[in-house]
Design an enzyme around this catalytic site. Sequence first.
Site, PDB file in Angstrom:
ATOM      1  N   CYS A 119     -37.803 -54.614 137.690  1.00 32.62           N
ATOM      2  CA  CYS A 119     -38.919 -55.465 138.545  1.00 32.62           C
ATOM      3  C   CYS A 119     -38.194 -56.548 138.755  1.00 32.62           C
ATOM      4  CB  CYS A 119     -39.543 -56.066 136.736  1.00 32.62           C
ATOM      5  SG  CYS A 119     -41.280 -57.089 137.351  1.00 32.62           S
ATOM      6  N   HIS A 120     -38.153 -57.823 138.686  1.00 24.17           N
ATOM      7  CA  HIS A 120     -38.033 -58.216 140.260  1.00 24.17           C
ATOM      8  C   HIS A 120     -36.881 -58.246 140.891  1.00 24.17           C
ATOM      9  CE1 HIS A 120     -42.412 -59.834 140.242  1.00 24.17           C
ATOM     10  NE2 HIS A 120     -41.734 -60.251 140.872  1.00 24.17           N
ATOM     11  N   GLY A 121     -35.908 -58.239 139.585  1.00 24.54           N
ATOM     12  CA  GLY A 121     -34.568 -57.329 140.215  1.00 24.54           C
ATOM     13  C   GLY A 121     -33.579 -57.087 141.888  1.00 24.54           C
ATOM     14  N   ALA A 122     -34.888 -55.957 141.863  1.00 27.38           N
ATOM     15  CA  ALA A 122     -34.380 -56.186 143.277  1.00 27.38           C
ATOM     16  C   ALA A 122     -34.598 -57.312 144.144  1.00 27.38           C
ATOM     17  CB  ALA A 122     -35.107 -54.934 143.267  1.00 27.38           C
ATOM     18  N   GLN A 123     -35.039 -58.884 144.015  1.00 24.34           N
ATOM     19  CA  GLN A 123     -34.982 -59.177 144.717  1.00 24.34           C
ATOM     20  C   GLN A 123     -33.238 -59.601 144.933  1.00 24.34           C
ATOM     21  OE1 GLN A 123     -37.925 -62.540 143.151  1.00 24.34           O
ATOM     22  NE2 GLN A 123     -38.728 -62.293 144.506  1.00 24.34           N
TER      23      GLN A 123
END
Length: 189
Positions: A119-123
Amino acid sequence: MSSKRILMITGDFTEDYETMVPFQALMAVGHRVDAVCPGKASGDTVATAIHDFEGDQTYSEKPGHRFALNADFASINPADYDALVVPGGRAPEYLRLNKEVLTMVQHFFETNKPVAAICHGAQLLAAAKVLEGRQCSAYPACQPEVELAGGHFANLEVTDAITDGNLVTAPAWPAHPAWLAQFMALLNK
């Protein structure tokens, strides 16, 4: 399967399922998972948020559980770990501002150790500048960040995951079966 030592970097308002499910599942199959947060110690907790998909233009956010950390961030040495897990939620948006966290993330790519981000771990991966030339899935709203970091956004079904070298990514928690299976396959190599 040999037991691995896995680092999980998380923080306040991490996504509840994306933190608790991999933490428990990886321990259930015999791995040691140390969950840490900058500025917090073992026994401290982080707030979680439950993100759900209810037909709106984006996910909804509800209060989740308190998640207890089991290791001290201040004493972590990434070289002591075999793999890294980066949950999504709101935490990655501010964890990416911490230079020590970015250095830790970079270690796992420099040493080609398995990394699972969802999910937002890509940030956090984008801020660590480790996505150049890599396929990376994430929550669709993170596509610009993946691409600006030189990654190739993998637009997957919400239940799918993708592996590119040492990196396993997925769009959100409905992909846990595929995401965790692919990550565990890397751990068993």
